[in-house]
Design an enzyme around this catalytic site. Structure first.
Site, PDB file in Angstrom:
ATOM      1  CB  ALA A  76      41.392  44.124  27.945  1.00  0.00           C
ATOM      2  CB  SER A  99      40.609  47.847  28.161  1.00  0.00           C
ATOM      3  OG  SER A  99      40.103  48.372  29.368  1.00  0.00           O
ATOM      4  CG  HIS A 133      39.400  50.910  32.519  1.00  0.00           C
ATOM      5  ND1 HIS A 133      40.450  51.037  33.391  1.00  0.00           N
ATOM      6  CD2 HIS A 133      39.258  49.588  32.281  1.00  0.00           C
ATOM      7  CE1 HIS A 133      40.913  49.828  33.678  1.00  0.00           C
ATOM      8  NE2 HIS A 133      40.206  48.929  33.008  1.00  0.00           N
ATOM      9  CB  CYS A 189      47.531  43.356  39.290  1.00  0.00           C
ATOM     10  SG  CYS A 189      46.979  44.196  37.836  1.00  0.00           S
TER      11      CYS A 189
HETATM   12  C1  LIG Z   1      44.148  47.032  31.833  1.00  0.00           C
HETATM   13  C2  LIG Z   1      44.609  45.915  31.018  1.00  0.00           C
HETATM   14  C3  LIG Z   1      43.858  44.747  30.890  1.00  0.00           C
HETATM   15  C4  LIG Z   1      42.549  44.552  31.606  1.00  0.00           C
HETATM   16  O1  LIG Z   1      41.551  45.335  31.032  1.00  0.00           O
HETATM   17  P1  LIG Z   1      40.118  45.439  31.718  1.00  0.00           P
HETATM   18  O2  LIG Z   1      39.320  46.177  30.702  1.00  0.00           O
HETATM   19  O3  LIG Z   1      40.311  46.197  32.987  1.00  0.00           O
HETATM   20  O4  LIG Z   1      39.621  44.058  31.941  1.00  0.00           O
HETATM   21  C5  LIG Z   1      44.355  43.745  30.104  1.00  0.00           C
HETATM   22  N1  LIG Z   1      45.526  43.871  29.464  1.00  0.00           N
HETATM   23  C6  LIG Z   1      46.266  44.968  29.542  1.00  0.00           C
HETATM   24  C7  LIG Z   1      47.563  45.055  28.785  1.00  0.00           C
HETATM   25  C8  LIG Z   1      45.848  46.033  30.328  1.00  0.00           C
HETATM   26  O5  LIG Z   1      46.607  47.116  30.423  1.00  0.00           O
END
Ligand SMILES: *Cc1c(COP(=O)(O)O)cnc(C)c1O
Length: 388
Positions: free
Chosen positions: A77, A203, A205, A329
């Site tokens: 994402a 995303s 994961h 984060c």
């Molecule tokens: C986890 C997350 C992301 C980042 O996704 P990645 O695939 O780890 O880069 C972005 N936006 C939201 C709302 C998320 O929960």
């Protein structure tokens, strides 16, 4: 099975375990069916390409997309959001200089917007109401200036609230602004229909797929253009060059398929867990607050503030429970999370917050154990506190 002695995972917004069924589907594509999906001059490449296209169909289906060319595989994402915010804003700059986003967005959206501000775009970060939801009048007002792009997440990753997507979509269309939604926390949890947006980020994961894969929906009717972030072999309609990671694509497809088929069942089960958890905590303790709208939320994300207690000390009091204080984060810093700041809760309450994530592998025994343990630890910490 003894709940007390095991690690209990309740941080499903940070990441989810890869579903074993997903892994099983991925495995053949590492060492046996390892062909390059773009080398379709031979059978190995063709079989890899077929696996990728099957996966693309499954991703499309979960967001109700029928033209699979609208699905672009990315690394996640973060990449999807950056491709849109940087790529679409730059391509359509003549349509308007304004980019609108909101204060509770994920850092990948906020930081990409900050980068665009350095390029001269007028970035407007909308406030949210106390319940975490964007006020439509405030959005409408911001849209009066010529706007190229609006980026608002479908579901927030810290407090779990969802936005009024139909209304935002209507407003964007009325004002001729493109609309991107970061749906990393929405897909597979609630109904997501890509027809409401122009761009949508997914995303792997966050939905029991592997890490390092995601997708981006890019509307094709009317065809939307982007300036790509990197150039190369022109894969993925030129939007995202680079050899596709077949096993990861297959994994994302399978994760979407399982999520689509099991979503309503899972939603029902998690709603029961959520209701039990909230009632037990609010009945069992005084001065506890649920952050984010009580109703407009996904069931798997709870965020509480426990007055008089540091979130960090609460976590230390239950070392076998994996939860997060603030967001994953930002919890390394002493600053309260930008999301809790945005819903303007008192600073001490922001520091006393915990996010509890429930998901596919959460059991009722775990919900019972963690909620009881929380009450016990909060009471103990408050008894010890001189100010309480
Ligand atoms: C986890 C997350 C992301 C980042 O996704 P990645 O695939 O780890 O880069 C972005 N936006 C939201 C709302 C998320 O929960």
């Amino acid at each position: 099975m003894n709940v007390q002695n095991r690690q209990i995972y309740m941080d499903y917004q940070a990441t989810t375990p890869c579903d074993r069924r997903v892994l099983e589907k991925m495995l053949p594509y590492f060492c046996e069916e390892f062909g390059n999906p773009h080398s379709t001059s031979h059978s190995m490449g063709i079989r890899a390409a077929e696996a990728v296209e099957t996966a693309r169909h499954k991703v499309a289906k979960i967001i109700n997309v029928s033209d699979v060319r609208e699905i672009i595989f990315t690394s996640g994402a973060t990449e999807s959001g950056n491709i849109v915010i940087q790529g679409a804003s730059r391509f359509y700059r003549k349509r308007g200089n304004r980019i609108i986003t909101c204060a509770t967005e994920h850092k990948c959206v906020l930081e990409a917007c900050t980068a665009m501000a350095r390029e001269g775009f007028d970035v407007v970060v909308l406030p949210v109401q106390k319940n975490g939801i964007v006020d439509m009048d405030v959005l409408k007002n911001a849209l009066r200036e010529k706007t190229v792009l609006v980026s608002i997440a479908w579901v927030n990753n810290e407090i779990g609230v969802y936005q009024p997507m139909e209304e935002i979509s209507c407003l964007c269309r009325e004002h001729g602004a493109l609309f991107h939604s970061d749906a990393a926390q929405a897909v597979g949890k609630i109904d997501v229909d890509a027809s409401l947006v122009d761009f949508l980020s997914i995303s792997g994961h966050k939905i029991y797929g592997p890490k390092g894969i995601g997708a981006l929906y890019v509307r094709i009717e009317p065809r939307l253009r982007l300036i790509p972030l990197f150039f190369g072999g022109g894969q993925e309609r030129g939007i995202r060059s680079g050899t596709l990671p077949t096993p990861l694509c297959v994994g994302l497809g399978e994760a979407c398929e399982i999520a689509r088929l099991e979503m309503s069942e899972e939603h029902k089960r998690l709603t029961e867990f959520k209701n039990y958890f909230i009632k037990k905590i609010l009945d069992g303790l005084e001065k506890v607050y649920l952050n984010g709208d009580r109703e407009k939320r996904i069931p798997g994300c709870l965020n509480f503030s426990f007055e008089g207690i540091e979130g960090e000390s609460l976590m230390l009091g239950m070392p076998n429970v994996c939860i997060s204080s603030g967001s994953a984060c930002t919890s390394k810093t002493l600053e309260p999370s930008h999301v809790l700041k945005a819903i303007s809760i008192r600073e001490d309450l922001a520091h006393s917050s915990l996010r509890i994530g429930l998901g596919r592998f959460t059991t009722f025994a775990e919900v019972e154990y963690v909620s009881s343990k929380l009450i016990e630890v909060v009471n103990r910490l408050r008894e010890m506190s001189p100010i309480w």
